[in-house]
Design a protein around this motif. Sequence first.
Motif, PDB file in Angstrom:
ATOM      1  N   VAL A   1       0.809  -1.226   0.000  1.00 35.46           N
ATOM      2  CA  VAL A   1       0.000   0.000   0.000  1.00 35.46           C
ATOM      3  C   VAL A   1       0.841   1.274   0.000  1.00 35.46           C
ATOM      4  O   VAL A   1       0.291   2.373  -0.071  1.00 35.46           O
ATOM      5  CB  VAL A   1      -0.968   0.044   1.209  1.00 35.46           C
TER       6      VAL A   1
ATOM      7  N   LYS B   1     -12.484  -3.483   5.070  1.00 36.70           N
ATOM      8  CA  LYS B   1     -12.821  -2.672   6.238  1.00 36.70           C
ATOM      9  C   LYS B   1     -11.972  -3.083   7.427  1.00 36.70           C
ATOM     10  O   LYS B   1     -11.532  -2.241   8.228  1.00 36.70           O
ATOM     11  CB  LYS B   1     -14.311  -2.824   6.577  1.00 36.70           C
TER      12      LYS B   1
ATOM     13  N   LYS C   1      -9.924   5.342  -7.647  1.00 33.90           N
ATOM     14  CA  LYS C   1     -10.555   5.064  -6.361  1.00 33.90           C
ATOM     15  C   LYS C   1      -9.820   3.897  -5.710  1.00 33.90           C
ATOM     16  O   LYS C   1      -9.458   2.934  -6.378  1.00 33.90           O
ATOM     17  CB  LYS C   1     -12.029   4.719  -6.557  1.00 33.90           C
ATOM     18  N   ILE C   2      -9.610   4.006  -4.404  1.00 35.70           N
ATOM     19  CA  ILE C   2      -8.877   2.980  -3.659  1.00 35.70           C
ATOM     20  C   ILE C   2      -9.862   2.111  -2.890  1.00 35.70           C
ATOM     21  O   ILE C   2     -10.777   2.616  -2.236  1.00 35.70           O
ATOM     22  CB  ILE C   2      -7.872   3.618  -2.681  1.00 35.70           C
ATOM     23  N   MET C   3      -9.642   0.797  -2.954  1.00 42.47           N
ATOM     24  CA  MET C   3     -10.441  -0.132  -2.179  1.00 42.47           C
ATOM     25  C   MET C   3      -9.538  -0.981  -1.297  1.00 42.47           C
ATOM     26  O   MET C   3      -8.422  -1.342  -1.681  1.00 42.47           O
ATOM     27  CB  MET C   3     -11.289  -1.028  -3.090  1.00 42.47           C
ATOM     28  N   LEU C   4     -10.035  -1.277  -0.105  1.00 41.08           N
ATOM     29  CA  LEU C   4      -9.328  -2.069   0.903  1.00 41.08           C
ATOM     30  C   LEU C   4     -10.391  -2.741   1.752  1.00 41.08           C
ATOM     31  O   LEU C   4     -11.549  -2.314   1.758  1.00 41.08           O
ATOM     32  CB  LEU C   4      -8.444  -1.148   1.757  1.00 41.08           C
TER      33      LEU C   4
ATOM     34  N   GLU D   1      -7.237   7.990   1.222  1.00 40.36           N
ATOM     35  CA  GLU D   1      -8.655   7.805   1.450  1.00 40.36           C
ATOM     36  C   GLU D   1      -9.135   6.533   0.764  1.00 40.36           C
ATOM     37  O   GLU D   1      -8.800   6.281  -0.398  1.00 40.36           O
ATOM     38  CB  GLU D   1      -9.442   9.007   0.903  1.00 40.36           C
ATOM     39  N   VAL D   2      -9.897   5.743   1.486  1.00 39.62           N
ATOM     40  CA  VAL D   2     -10.484   4.527   0.925  1.00 39.62           C
ATOM     41  C   VAL D   2     -11.895   4.852   0.445  1.00 39.62           C
ATOM     42  O   VAL D   2     -12.728   5.335   1.215  1.00 39.62           O
ATOM     43  CB  VAL D   2     -10.513   3.394   1.970  1.00 39.62           C
ATOM     44  N   SER D   3     -12.148   4.603  -0.827  1.00 39.88           N
ATOM     45  CA  SER D   3     -13.448   4.949  -1.412  1.00 39.88           C
ATOM     46  C   SER D   3     -14.528   3.925  -1.089  1.00 39.88           C
ATOM     47  O   SER D   3     -15.706   4.265  -0.987  1.00 39.88           O
ATOM     48  CB  SER D   3     -13.321   5.078  -2.933  1.00 39.88           C
TER      49      SER D   3
ATOM     50  N   PHE E   1     -15.179  -0.415   0.595  1.00 43.46           N
ATOM     51  CA  PHE E   1     -14.656  -1.626   1.207  1.00 43.46           C
ATOM     52  C   PHE E   1     -15.139  -2.841   0.424  1.00 43.46           C
ATOM     53  O   PHE E   1     -16.204  -2.822  -0.188  1.00 43.46           O
ATOM     54  CB  PHE E   1     -15.109  -1.734   2.666  1.00 43.46           C
TER      55      PHE E   1
ATOM     56  N   HIS F   1      -8.521  -1.605   7.050  1.00 39.53           N
ATOM     57  CA  HIS F   1      -8.572  -0.152   7.193  1.00 39.53           C
ATOM     58  C   HIS F   1      -8.632   0.230   8.665  1.00 39.53           C
ATOM     59  O   HIS F   1      -7.891   1.116   9.123  1.00 39.53           O
ATOM     60  CB  HIS F   1      -9.784   0.406   6.441  1.00 39.53           C
TER      61      HIS F   1
END
Length: 285
Positions: free
Chosen positions: A98, A116, A111-114, A140-142, A144, A119
């Motif tokens: 990351v 939950k 857009k970033i996804m991770l 910033e995570v857009s 989950f 995070h």
Amino acid sequence: MSTNAPYPVFKNPVDYLIQGCERPWEVAVDPFEVAPRTWFVGNAWVGAYLLETSEGLILIDSTMQPQVYLVFENIRKLGLDPKDIKLLLLTHMHYDHVGGARSIAEASGAKIMLSKQDHEFMLAHPEQIFDEGYPFGSFEVSDFYQDDKPITLGDRTIHTILTPGHTPGTTSFFFDVVTKDGQTKHCGLHGGVGLNTLGDDFLTEHGFSTATRSDYLASMRKLHNFQIDITLGSHPAQVDMLSKVARIGPDCNPFDDPSVWQGLIEQRIGQIETLIAESKLEPAC
């Protein structure tokens, strides 16, 4: 640098991180196709994968911040534009996966996804990112991941499965591709098979529960019977990817080998079972 370059072997994983951040050119690897419209764009230490869709690009993992220029250069070598990255999917919250997320998102608008779980863990335990003091920008995570909600961009769909253990929110990715002769192939990327966060010393030092080992074992057993044709390594060495590159040809995909997935999962199940059996810590209730 050639994909077949003789890369050094270190005993301590931190040495790979140091090399990758201070001398990233030493781990440079040319991009190569692992499946139709799917390429390895990472480096000799850590994987990153690019998926072309009808509505832009999906990138899985960012590598480390000082290595982002290598990812961008690999994308350009494919004749594609890093600015077309629409989604950046992160397997788990360790720095080598990351560390470049913010730079990539700022350059492309992706857009970033991770997960939950990761995070929340990252915010509660930033020391567990293991950036070792190298550049890291918060991001910033857009959205989950949800196991029951596939990720779709254009004509490509990726299914995610939470596979905790290496981190609480390690996530694995699964998607299909169609070959030029019309065959459907199943691709799988386990988000993190490392056992380095599950040993007695690590758990004791950081005050974490041995339940993480049970989580790891359960997640591995859940994936054991998956029929995966093409296995992608979160680190290429985990499935010996770089040694196969020279065999890529018009009628040969050396990564199309169902035995690799089964071998990886069975290996890690055996290793975690041994670690649990030999542990001197009290098992979690």
